[in-house]
Design a protein around this motif. Structure first.
Motif, PDB file in Angstrom:
ATOM      1  N   ARG A  46      11.937   4.443   0.397  1.00  0.00           N
ATOM      2  CA  ARG A  46      11.461   3.874  -0.863  1.00  0.00           C
ATOM      3  C   ARG A  46      12.570   3.090  -1.549  1.00  0.00           C
ATOM      4  O   ARG A  46      12.339   1.998  -2.093  1.00  0.00           O
ATOM      5  CB  ARG A  46      10.948   4.992  -1.779  1.00  0.00           C
ATOM      6  N   SER A  47      13.773   3.612  -1.554  1.00  0.00           N
ATOM      7  CA  SER A  47      14.877   2.912  -2.218  1.00  0.00           C
ATOM      8  C   SER A  47      15.164   1.587  -1.529  1.00  0.00           C
ATOM      9  O   SER A  47      15.500   0.595  -2.194  1.00  0.00           O
ATOM     10  CB  SER A  47      16.132   3.795  -2.246  1.00  0.00           C
ATOM     11  N   VAL A  48      15.041   1.546  -0.217  1.00  0.00           N
ATOM     12  CA  VAL A  48      15.265   0.299   0.524  1.00  0.00           C
ATOM     13  C   VAL A  48      14.186  -0.722   0.180  1.00  0.00           C
ATOM     14  O   VAL A  48      14.479  -1.895  -0.086  1.00  0.00           O
ATOM     15  CB  VAL A  48      15.304   0.569   2.042  1.00  0.00           C
ATOM     16  N   VAL A  49      12.921  -0.291   0.186  1.00  0.00           N
ATOM     17  CA  VAL A  49      11.820  -1.202  -0.134  1.00  0.00           C
ATOM     18  C   VAL A  49      11.960  -1.742  -1.553  1.00  0.00           C
ATOM     19  O   VAL A  49      11.810  -2.958  -1.788  1.00  0.00           O
ATOM     20  CB  VAL A  49      10.454  -0.510   0.061  1.00  0.00           C
ATOM     21  N   ASP A  50      12.251  -0.870  -2.498  1.00  0.00           N
ATOM     22  CA  ASP A  50      12.387  -1.313  -3.889  1.00  0.00           C
ATOM     23  C   ASP A  50      13.542  -2.299  -4.037  1.00  0.00           C
ATOM     24  O   ASP A  50      13.460  -3.247  -4.826  1.00  0.00           O
ATOM     25  CB  ASP A  50      12.601  -0.112  -4.807  1.00  0.00           C
ATOM     26  N   THR A  51      14.609  -2.074  -3.289  1.00  0.00           N
ATOM     27  CA  THR A  51      15.746  -2.988  -3.341  1.00  0.00           C
ATOM     28  C   THR A  51      15.387  -4.350  -2.773  1.00  0.00           C
ATOM     29  O   THR A  51      15.583  -5.388  -3.418  1.00  0.00           O
ATOM     30  CB  THR A  51      16.943  -2.399  -2.566  1.00  0.00           C
ATOM     31  N   LEU A  52      14.838  -4.372  -1.572  1.00  0.00           N
ATOM     32  CA  LEU A  52      14.596  -5.632  -0.871  1.00  0.00           C
ATOM     33  C   LEU A  52      13.473  -6.460  -1.476  1.00  0.00           C
ATOM     34  O   LEU A  52      13.387  -7.669  -1.228  1.00  0.00           O
ATOM     35  CB  LEU A  52      14.304  -5.361   0.604  1.00  0.00           C
ATOM     36  N   THR A  53      12.601  -5.838  -2.258  1.00  0.00           N
ATOM     37  CA  THR A  53      11.511  -6.589  -2.884  1.00  0.00           C
ATOM     38  C   THR A  53      11.848  -7.050  -4.300  1.00  0.00           C
ATOM     39  O   THR A  53      11.013  -7.657  -4.964  1.00  0.00           O
ATOM     40  CB  THR A  53      10.221  -5.748  -2.917  1.00  0.00           C
ATOM     41  N   GLY A  54      13.066  -6.781  -4.736  1.00  0.00           N
ATOM     42  CA  GLY A  54      13.471  -7.183  -6.082  1.00  0.00           C
ATOM     43  C   GLY A  54      13.741  -8.676  -6.187  1.00  0.00           C
ATOM     44  O   GLY A  54      13.870  -9.395  -5.188  1.00  0.00           O
ATOM     45  N   THR A 111      15.840  12.347   1.271  1.00  0.00           N
ATOM     46  CA  THR A 111      14.922  12.539   2.377  1.00  0.00           C
ATOM     47  C   THR A 111      14.539  11.185   2.949  1.00  0.00           C
ATOM     48  O   THR A 111      14.775  10.141   2.345  1.00  0.00           O
ATOM     49  CB  THR A 111      13.646  13.261   1.911  1.00  0.00           C
ATOM     50  N   ASP A 112      13.918  11.203   4.123  1.00  0.00           N
ATOM     51  CA  ASP A 112      13.543   9.944   4.764  1.00  0.00           C
ATOM     52  C   ASP A 112      12.659   9.094   3.859  1.00  0.00           C
ATOM     53  O   ASP A 112      12.873   7.893   3.718  1.00  0.00           O
ATOM     54  CB  ASP A 112      12.814  10.232   6.080  1.00  0.00           C
ATOM     55  N   LEU A 156       2.987  -0.221  -2.728  1.00  0.00           N
ATOM     56  CA  LEU A 156       3.032   0.155  -1.314  1.00  0.00           C
ATOM     57  C   LEU A 156       3.188   1.672  -1.209  1.00  0.00           C
ATOM     58  O   LEU A 156       4.172   2.222  -1.691  1.00  0.00           O
ATOM     59  CB  LEU A 156       4.192  -0.549  -0.609  1.00  0.00           C
ATOM     60  N   PRO A 157       2.247   2.376  -0.559  1.00  0.00           N
ATOM     61  CA  PRO A 157       2.286   3.843  -0.598  1.00  0.00           C
ATOM     62  C   PRO A 157       3.451   4.464   0.166  1.00  0.00           C
ATOM     63  O   PRO A 157       4.009   5.466  -0.284  1.00  0.00           O
ATOM     64  CB  PRO A 157       0.943   4.252   0.017  1.00  0.00           C
ATOM     65  N   LEU A 158       3.806   3.937   1.341  1.00  0.00           N
ATOM     66  CA  LEU A 158       4.864   4.526   2.184  1.00  0.00           C
ATOM     67  C   LEU A 158       4.624   6.017   2.421  1.00  0.00           C
ATOM     68  O   LEU A 158       5.575   6.786   2.575  1.00  0.00           O
ATOM     69  CB  LEU A 158       6.251   4.332   1.540  1.00  0.00           C
ATOM     70  N   ASP A 159       3.358   6.414   2.451  1.00  0.00           N
ATOM     71  CA  ASP A 159       3.047   7.838   2.507  1.00  0.00           C
ATOM     72  C   ASP A 159       3.104   8.430   3.912  1.00  0.00           C
ATOM     73  O   ASP A 159       2.908   9.641   4.075  1.00  0.00           O
ATOM     74  CB  ASP A 159       1.683   8.110   1.873  1.00  0.00           C
ATOM     75  N   HIS A 160       3.363   7.600   4.924  1.00  0.00           N
ATOM     76  CA  HIS A 160       3.463   8.127   6.285  1.00  0.00           C
ATOM     77  C   HIS A 160       4.808   7.812   6.934  1.00  0.00           C
ATOM     78  O   HIS A 160       4.953   7.908   8.154  1.00  0.00           O
ATOM     79  CB  HIS A 160       2.323   7.588   7.151  1.00  0.00           C
ATOM     80  N   ILE A 161       5.799   7.454   6.120  1.00  0.00           N
ATOM     81  CA  ILE A 161       7.125   7.145   6.656  1.00  0.00           C
ATOM     82  C   ILE A 161       7.753   8.363   7.320  1.00  0.00           C
ATOM     83  O   ILE A 161       8.361   8.273   8.393  1.00  0.00           O
ATOM     84  CB  ILE A 161       8.035   6.588   5.540  1.00  0.00           C
ATOM     85  N   CYS A 191      26.205  -2.603  -4.330  1.00  0.00           N
ATOM     86  CA  CYS A 191      25.648  -1.861  -5.456  1.00  0.00           C
ATOM     87  C   CYS A 191      24.250  -1.352  -5.148  1.00  0.00           C
ATOM     88  O   CYS A 191      23.731  -0.505  -5.870  1.00  0.00           O
ATOM     89  CB  CYS A 191      25.630  -2.741  -6.690  1.00  0.00           C
ATOM     90  N   CYS A 192      23.654  -1.872  -4.049  1.00  0.00           N
ATOM     91  CA  CYS A 192      22.296  -1.464  -3.692  1.00  0.00           C
ATOM     92  C   CYS A 192      22.287  -0.356  -2.645  1.00  0.00           C
ATOM     93  O   CYS A 192      21.247  -0.047  -2.081  1.00  0.00           O
ATOM     94  CB  CYS A 192      21.509  -2.672  -3.154  1.00  0.00           C
ATOM     95  N   LYS A 193      23.439   0.250  -2.347  1.00  0.00           N
ATOM     96  CA  LYS A 193      23.535   1.236  -1.279  1.00  0.00           C
ATOM     97  C   LYS A 193      22.672   2.452  -1.579  1.00  0.00           C
ATOM     98  O   LYS A 193      22.811   3.099  -2.603  1.00  0.00           O
ATOM     99  CB  LYS A 193      24.994   1.668  -1.120  1.00  0.00           C
ATOM    100  N   PRO A 194      21.729   2.807  -0.633  1.00  0.00           N
ATOM    101  CA  PRO A 194      20.943   4.014  -0.838  1.00  0.00           C
ATOM    102  C   PRO A 194      21.808   5.272  -0.724  1.00  0.00           C
ATOM    103  O   PRO A 194      22.837   5.277  -0.053  1.00  0.00           O
ATOM    104  CB  PRO A 194      19.912   3.952   0.307  1.00  0.00           C
TER     105      PRO A 194
END
Length: 385
Positions: A29-37, A23-24, A364-369, A15-18
């Motif tokens: 961001r979706s992965v980070v939000d999932t794994l930090t839940g 975009t990258d 977490l900004p993730l602004d340079h991913i 159910c957590c599949k991005p």
């Protein structure tokens, strides 16, 4: 048993599949939000956090149609001892109830304790209750970790800014459990090369973090290292659709926070011969980047580092790339010790949350991913040729 547990967890992980059309940066961001839940509970040693994260990653590799690295399963099981804190976590000093993770942490090697009494000053920052073998220390910053052994005392570390007064009395109810064989696994997949399938470039990152301290407090581990995993999955998604001349392998290590345990195990029990590894790129702390990145082992492999810099100088992916020498500070270490060319890349600047409850996805900004992704794609392309 671990394999069966993973399969039981797969429906929850699915159910957590991005969404693969993102975009990258949005995908990361979706992965980070999932794994930090809260579901993954800090990807550690309580509430099955690390096992749930492993199941999630295995499902992502399946969704992307990667192949298992050893041709059989994505998992490489192993185990190690670890001290955990699954239950009670209550501390009051001078009659004031403290908030775990914010006001204090319990040192990871601590034993459990239940009792109360006075505190005797050892110096201006250390206070002792001999009867219950409790030590209280004032700290400038609360930084937690994982420990493979249990001590015969309990150490409570106080944030001196939040608790400026002198500790005089303590009441503590702390539950610990020493797990002598904690079962986990590395998750490893590969996109086979079109011309040189037996020559492999590895992209690696650890997925574990510190887990929980008591029933109500967990350490999200956004920058360390949900960010690295998010970049690894971003690249895995790309290479699954764009195979290279040589194979591109992906390893998500467990046990990094307990002493680089997963990468050590893999290097001693490699799923491909180490001599077939053309290069290894380890991703850890990839969530910022306003000051560019640092590359560990840059001085060990100056030609490869010069190539990385040349790519960035031409395309301007990142504000800058700094060189650093050899260091045993992440999962690249055991590979380079065995002669495998390896870089460890980490971002600089931005937030300073590290090994604390404030390393959250929301901040977490993730602004340079996108820049990191572009830089590594070009570098890998040159390595693959």
């Amino acid at each position: 048993m671990f394999r069966k547990f993973l399969l039981l967890l797969l429906p929850a992980a699915c159910c957590c599949k991005p969404v693969l059309s993102q975009t990258d940066s949005a995908f990361a961001r979706s992965v980070v939000d999932t794994l930090t839940g809260t579901y993954f509970w800090g990807r550690g040693y309580t509430n099955n956090g690390m096992q749930k994260a492993a199941a999630y990653l295995e499902q992502q590799f399946r969704n992307m149609q990667l192949q298992p690295l050893n041709g059989k399963a994505f998992t490489q099981p192993f185990s190690y001892p670890v001290n955990t804190f699954p239950g009670a976590m209550e501390v009051s000093i001078n009659g004031k109830k403290l908030q775990p993770g914010v006001d204090y942490i319990v040192a990871p090697q601590s034993r459990g304790v239940k009792g109360n009494g006075s505190l005797v000053p050892a110096d201006t920052n250390q206070f002792v209750n001999p009867a219950h073998r409790i030590m209280v220390m004032k700290e400038d910053k609360l930084t937690w970790s994982a420990e493979q052994e249990q001590a015969d005392f309990t150490l409570i570390q106080l944030d001196k800014k939040r608790f400026p007064e002198t500790p005089q009395t303590i009441t503590a109810d702390i539950d610990n459990k020493m797990v002598h064989s904690f079962a986990t696994a590395n998750i490893a997949g590969v996109v086979k090369g079109t011309l040189y399938p037996d020559s492999v470039i590895f992209i690696t990152a650890h997925y574990d973090h510190l887990g929980g301290m008591g029933k109500d407090t967990y350490f999200p581990g956004a920058n360390d290292n949900a960010s690295g995993i998010s970049l690894l999955l971003t690249l895995a998604r790309y290479y699954a659709q764009h195979p290279q001349h040589c194979s591109i392998g992906f390893i998500c290590f467990a046990g990094e926070e307990a002493g680089l345990v997963g990468s050590k195990y893999f290097s001693e029990h490699p799923l491909v011969p180490l001599k077939q590894i053309r290069f290894l790129l380890n991703l850890d702390l990839e969530g910022t980047g306003t000051e560019g990145i640092t590359v560990v082992n840059a001085t060990e492999y100056p030609a490869a580092f010069a190539q990385l810099q040349a790519i960035n100088n031409k395309a301007g992916y990142l504000p800058g790339i700094k060189a650093r020498g050899k260091a045993a500070n992440s999962d690249h270490y055991w590979f380079s010790e065995q002669g495998v060319p390896a870089f460890f890349l980490y971002t600089m600047g931005g937030i300073k949350a590290y090994h604390d409850v404030f390393d959250r996805g929301a901040t977490l900004p993730l602004d340079h991913i996108n820049g990191l992704s572009g830089l590594l794609k070009e570098f890998v392309k040159r390595l693959a040729q």
